[in-house]
Design an enzyme around this catalytic site. Sequence first.
Site, short mmCIF file in Angstrom:
data_model
loop_
_atom_site.label_atom_id
_atom_site.label_comp_id
_atom_site.label_asym_id
_atom_site.label_seq_id
_atom_site.Cartn_x
_atom_site.Cartn_y
_atom_site.Cartn_z
N ASP A 113 0.84 -1.20 0.00
CA ASP A 113 0.00 0.00 0.00
C ASP A 113 0.88 1.25 0.00
O ASP A 113 1.03 1.95 1.01
CB ASP A 113 -0.91 -0.04 1.23
CG ASP A 113 -1.98 1.04 1.21
OD1 ASP A 113 -2.21 1.63 0.13
OD2 ASP A 113 -2.59 1.29 2.26
N GLY A 208 -9.10 9.31 7.62
CA GLY A 208 -8.60 10.55 7.04
C GLY A 208 -7.12 10.72 7.14
O GLY A 208 -6.53 11.57 6.49
N SER A 210 -4.93 8.28 6.45
CA SER A 210 -4.26 7.33 5.56
C SER A 210 -3.20 8.00 4.70
O SER A 210 -3.38 9.12 4.22
CB SER A 210 -5.27 6.67 4.63
OG SER A 210 -5.99 5.67 5.29
N GLY A 211 -2.09 7.30 4.50
CA GLY A 211 -1.01 7.81 3.67
C GLY A 211 -0.07 8.73 4.40
O GLY A 211 1.01 9.05 3.90
#
Length: 254
Positions: A113, A208, A210-211
């Site tokens: 991911d 929110g 994520s990443g």
Amino acid sequence: MFTALFLFVSVTSISQSAVLQYDSRIINGEDVAPGEIPYQVSLQTQNFFHFCGGSILSEYYVITAAHCVAEKRLADMIIVAGTVSLIRSGVKRAIKQIISHKEYDPYNSYINDIALLKLLAPLKPSRDIGFVTLPKQDEIIQQGTAARVSGFGRISESSSGSNFLLKATVYITDQEYCKNIYNKILEYIYDTHICANDPNISRGSCKGDSGGPLIVNETLVGLVSWANGCSLTDYPTVHTRVSSYIDWIKKNAV
């Protein structure tokens, strides 16, 4: 509740009915001062809705989670840098190219991911804009090490997102513990994952976030990816282990 930060939503039937909800926010966090985390960015739609986080690698590249940008059109996204408030305007950049890991599968988004965003115009370093430091390939982070996670995500599972950049201290989880606890709900932890949470209090990422970056000693060790619930004390948040992908990053962020 699964949070892909996107957040894992509550499940009535564990495993097959578990749904990744990609989009998390910081729970029990603290405000970030201007310039404190200068590599943090907000991924937004063209109408300025924040949906994920990311980190600036260089003038032209941002690193984030692949699930954040899977099946999205370039014209539908921008990145916003150099701000700790979504209310105030930051530096906006259009995205020229999305480079997701070649082995990322949106139907099995738990693994690989990771994605790079090539920007249409460069981000120039300043007090509020800087580049994140990468670890060495396959560098190991010891269990119990303090880490910092940050983002504009939710401050609770039931709240809306935060307009302000927040940070929280979490701790690197023993890999075997993370594997064993997720095995109970039939989810698999790979060596390319790194888990972290606070075992004593609900603190960390949520929908929110994520990443966004997981940082140890000002080095990017993880990307917020997924979790069972939001910042639970028993189920750690699972991050993409950045040190597993250094060769891939160097090959593609050129």
